[in-house]
Design an enzyme around this catalytic site. Structure first.
Site, PDB file in Angstrom:
ATOM      1  N   LYS A 109      -1.656  -1.321  -9.615  1.00  0.00           N
ATOM      2  CA  LYS A 109      -1.881  -0.314  -8.783  1.00  0.00           C
ATOM      3  C   LYS A 109      -3.463   0.206  -8.883  1.00  0.00           C
ATOM      4  O   LYS A 109      -3.425   0.829  -9.857  1.00  0.00           O
ATOM      5  CB  LYS A 109      -1.010   0.567  -9.104  1.00  0.00           C
ATOM      6  CG  LYS A 109      -0.155   1.338  -8.064  1.00  0.00           C
ATOM      7  CD  LYS A 109       0.881   1.951  -8.458  1.00  0.00           C
ATOM      8  CE  LYS A 109       1.001   3.360  -7.775  1.00  0.00           C
ATOM      9  NZ  LYS A 109       2.266   4.135  -7.927  1.00  0.00           N
ATOM     10  N   ASP A 138      11.941  11.109  -6.908  1.00  0.00           N
ATOM     11  CA  ASP A 138      11.627  10.376  -5.750  1.00  0.00           C
ATOM     12  C   ASP A 138      12.609   9.176  -5.630  1.00  0.00           C
ATOM     13  O   ASP A 138      12.077   8.056  -5.299  1.00  0.00           O
ATOM     14  CB  ASP A 138      10.058  10.363  -5.596  1.00  0.00           C
ATOM     15  CG  ASP A 138       9.828  10.020  -4.313  1.00  0.00           C
ATOM     16  OD1 ASP A 138      10.466  10.047  -3.478  1.00  0.00           O
ATOM     17  OD2 ASP A 138       8.514   9.210  -4.087  1.00  0.00           O
ATOM     18  N   GLU A 191       0.647  -1.303   0.145  1.00  0.00           N
ATOM     19  CA  GLU A 191      -0.002  -0.053   0.059  1.00  0.00           C
ATOM     20  C   GLU A 191       0.940   1.327   0.187  1.00  0.00           C
ATOM     21  O   GLU A 191       1.904   1.266   0.764  1.00  0.00           O
ATOM     22  CB  GLU A 191      -0.867   0.213   1.338  1.00  0.00           C
ATOM     23  CG  GLU A 191      -2.266   0.506   1.003  1.00  0.00           C
ATOM     24  CD  GLU A 191      -3.187   0.183   2.156  1.00  0.00           C
ATOM     25  OE1 GLU A 191      -4.130   1.017   2.628  1.00  0.00           O
ATOM     26  OE2 GLU A 191      -3.016  -0.811   2.902  1.00  0.00           O
ATOM     27  N   GLY A 192       0.545   2.080  -0.989  1.00  0.00           N
ATOM     28  CA  GLY A 192       1.381   3.454  -0.893  1.00  0.00           C
ATOM     29  C   GLY A 192       0.565   4.441  -0.298  1.00  0.00           C
ATOM     30  O   GLY A 192      -0.552   4.360   0.315  1.00  0.00           O
ATOM     31  N   ARG A 249      -3.420   1.208  -3.729  1.00  0.00           N
ATOM     32  CA  ARG A 249      -3.192  -0.259  -2.986  1.00  0.00           C
ATOM     33  C   ARG A 249      -2.517  -1.207  -4.357  1.00  0.00           C
ATOM     34  O   ARG A 249      -3.237  -0.895  -5.251  1.00  0.00           O
ATOM     35  CB  ARG A 249      -4.237  -0.834  -2.359  1.00  0.00           C
ATOM     36  CG  ARG A 249      -4.674  -0.298  -1.252  1.00  0.00           C
ATOM     37  CD  ARG A 249      -5.858  -0.777  -0.626  1.00  0.00           C
ATOM     38  NE  ARG A 249      -7.013  -0.245  -1.059  1.00  0.00           N
ATOM     39  CZ  ARG A 249      -8.366  -0.531  -0.841  1.00  0.00           C
ATOM     40  NH1 ARG A 249      -8.613  -1.662  -0.492  1.00  0.00           N
ATOM     41  NH2 ARG A 249      -9.170   0.330  -1.229  1.00  0.00           N
ATOM     42  N   CYS A 250      -1.708  -1.922  -4.016  1.00  0.00           N
ATOM     43  CA  CYS A 250      -1.158  -2.532  -5.193  1.00  0.00           C
ATOM     44  C   CYS A 250      -1.167  -4.159  -5.190  1.00  0.00           C
ATOM     45  O   CYS A 250      -0.901  -4.766  -4.050  1.00  0.00           O
ATOM     46  CB  CYS A 250       0.275  -2.300  -5.284  1.00  0.00           C
ATOM     47  SG  CYS A 250       0.953  -2.768  -6.748  1.00  0.00           S
TER      48      CYS A 250
HETATM   49  P1  ADP Z   1       2.187   5.023  -4.152  1.00  0.00           P
HETATM   50  O1  ADP Z   1       2.312   5.792  -5.616  1.00  0.00           O
HETATM   51  O2  ADP Z   1       0.670   5.061  -3.672  1.00  0.00           O
HETATM   52  O3  ADP Z   1       3.177   5.419  -2.970  1.00  0.00           O
HETATM   53  P2  ADP Z   1       3.699   2.804  -4.673  1.00  0.00           P
HETATM   54  O4  ADP Z   1       3.986   2.920  -6.201  1.00  0.00           O
HETATM   55  O5  ADP Z   1       4.778   3.045  -3.739  1.00  0.00           O
HETATM   56  O6  ADP Z   1       2.251   3.519  -4.431  1.00  0.00           O
HETATM   57  O7  ADP Z   1       3.050   1.204  -4.553  1.00  0.00           O
HETATM   58  C1  ADP Z   1       2.817   0.798  -3.147  1.00  0.00           C
HETATM   59  C2  ADP Z   1       3.218  -0.460  -2.690  1.00  0.00           C
HETATM   60  O8  ADP Z   1       2.974  -1.436  -3.596  1.00  0.00           O
HETATM   61  C3  ADP Z   1       4.931  -0.708  -2.739  1.00  0.00           C
HETATM   62  O9  ADP Z   1       5.630  -0.444  -1.675  1.00  0.00           O
HETATM   63  C4  ADP Z   1       5.146  -2.239  -3.117  1.00  0.00           C
HETATM   64  O10 ADP Z   1       4.838  -2.857  -1.883  1.00  0.00           O
HETATM   65  C5  ADP Z   1       4.048  -2.381  -4.087  1.00  0.00           C
HETATM   66  N1  ADP Z   1       4.233  -2.443  -5.521  1.00  0.00           N
HETATM   67  C6  ADP Z   1       4.012  -1.339  -6.209  1.00  0.00           C
HETATM   68  N2  ADP Z   1       4.714  -1.538  -7.451  1.00  0.00           N
HETATM   69  C7  ADP Z   1       4.987  -2.841  -7.303  1.00  0.00           C
HETATM   70  C8  ADP Z   1       5.266  -3.840  -8.467  1.00  0.00           C
HETATM   71  N3  ADP Z   1       5.423  -3.577  -9.759  1.00  0.00           N
HETATM   72  N4  ADP Z   1       5.547  -5.209  -7.916  1.00  0.00           N
HETATM   73  C9  ADP Z   1       5.074  -5.588  -6.859  1.00  0.00           C
HETATM   74  N5  ADP Z   1       4.950  -4.777  -5.784  1.00  0.00           N
HETATM   75  C10 ADP Z   1       4.552  -3.432  -6.253  1.00  0.00           C
END
Ligand code: ADP
Length: 322
Positions: free
Chosen positions: A74, A168, A53-54, A58-59
């Site tokens: 995502k 970033d 989750e960012g 949510r991914c």
């Molecule tokens: P946000 O843009 O909302 O911060 P993120 O891109 O950081 O979201 O993604 C949130 C979380 O999802 C990441 O910390 C990671 O755990 C998971 N995630 C994102 N992209 C991938 C991917 N390509 N493969 C596996 N997990 C991913």
């Protein structure tokens, strides 16, 4: 919101707060088990478990119904996209990420939407990010960092060649694929520089990794060199185990960044070459920071020991899977 199938003219991301807010999360609709791109009913995915989750999304692990291949999806809730600023930011992320094709950049597959979410389908990085790797290993050895760094530099060169600044770069955005390869992801703060070499004025980044000119010289603006500064923070963090300017309070972090106030602790000695490269990357004046080519030619980046490190990292990530 209409997610473009090809290109569009989104504005660069607008100014997010530097201090992460602990906002109350609104009640979000749940992500359906079956994701369908309405523009093409053949494009369907079955949702699996949550990967992470960012701040905005949510991914999920998803499987493509036709190819049976696994991807990461995502899911960005539309509730959070009511303002023009938020919409533009997401559209910019999609537009810039779609442009970038490199073996060390998380592959963008497609974007589509339903009533409640915008979905971004991405290459799956099963071994999470360098944050988890560092938690497990405490710090990386120099051969391990030497093995990762050229991959990061290759991806960064691809971005800068496309006139894209990531803005970033941090351990949490360095994803690790199944084979232990690094993939840079999350283009949520990325921006494109116009062909006149404009200076960017948006204040953005992650506190520990943010370059001084973004914080203290905003009237002059910033450019590609902010990514080089972040590389310095990344290399220090990989080798020492914690970020160079880390303190409890964000204001103090910024004060330390302003004064390039960091030390190399005696209890985890690193080589003179590693120190020299970190010092050059963390040059206060952006013009003093090395170019990507100069980093590749730095003595720290010598080829030897990298193969052994690759075997070691691959074994570590495989252990995690089992
Ligand atoms: P946000 O843009 O909302 O911060 P993120 O891109 O950081 O979201 O993604 C949130 C979380 O999802 C990441 O910390 C990671 O755990 C998971 N995630 C994102 N992209 C991938 C991917 N390509 N493969 C596996 N997990 C991913």
């Amino acid at each position: 919101m209409t997610v473009p199938s090809t290109s569009h003219s989104a504005k660069p991301p607008s100014r997010p707060s530097l201090v992460p807010k602990k906002a109350e999360k609104p009640q979000l609709p749940s992500v359906p088990l079956h994701l369908v791109d309405k523009r093409d009913n053949d494009i369907q995915y079955i949702r699996g478990p949550l990967l992470g989750e960012g701040g905005f999304a949510r991914c999920y692990y998803v499987t493509c119904c036709t190819s049976q291949k696994a991807f990461a999806a995502k899911a960005v809730p539309k509730i959070g996209l009511r303002s023009k600023k938020a919409k533009d930011k997401l559209l910019s992320e999609i537009k810039l990420h779609r442009e970038l094709i490199h073996e060390n950049i998380v592959k963008f597959i497609r974007a589509f939407e339903d009533d409640n979410f915008v979905y971004i389908i991405l290459e799956l990085c099963e071994n999470k990010t360098c944050v988890e790797l560092l938690k497990e290993k405490k710090r990386l050895s120099e051969p391990e960092a030497k093995m990762f760094f050229p991959q990061i530099l290759g991806a960064l060169q691809c971005m800068h060649d496309a006139r894209i600044i990531h803005r970033d770069l941090k351990l949490g955005n360095l994803f690790i694929a199944k084979d232990g390869e690094i993939k840079i992801g999350d283009f949520g703060l990325a921006t494109k520089v116009n062909d006149k070499g404009e200076r960017k004025k948006t204040i953005c980044g992650t506190p520990n990794y943010i370059a001084p000119e973004i914080l203290f010289n905003n009237d002059v603006g910033h450019s590609y060199e902010v990514d080089i500064w972040s590389l310095g923070v990344i290399l220090y963090t990989m080798l020492i185990g914690k970020p160079p300017f880390q303190t409890k309070h964000i204001k103090e972090i910024y004060e330390k960044i302003k004064n390039t106030d960091y030390t190399f602790p005696d209890d985890c000695p690193i080589s003179a070459e590693a120190k020299d490269l970190i010092e050059k990357l963390l040059s206060q004046n952006p013009k003093d920071r090395p170019t990507i080519m100069q980093i590749l030619e730095h003595p720290f980046m010598r080829m030897r020991e990298r193969i052994a490190a690759l075997t070691d990292i691959t074994n570590t990530t495989k252990c995690k899977e089992n």
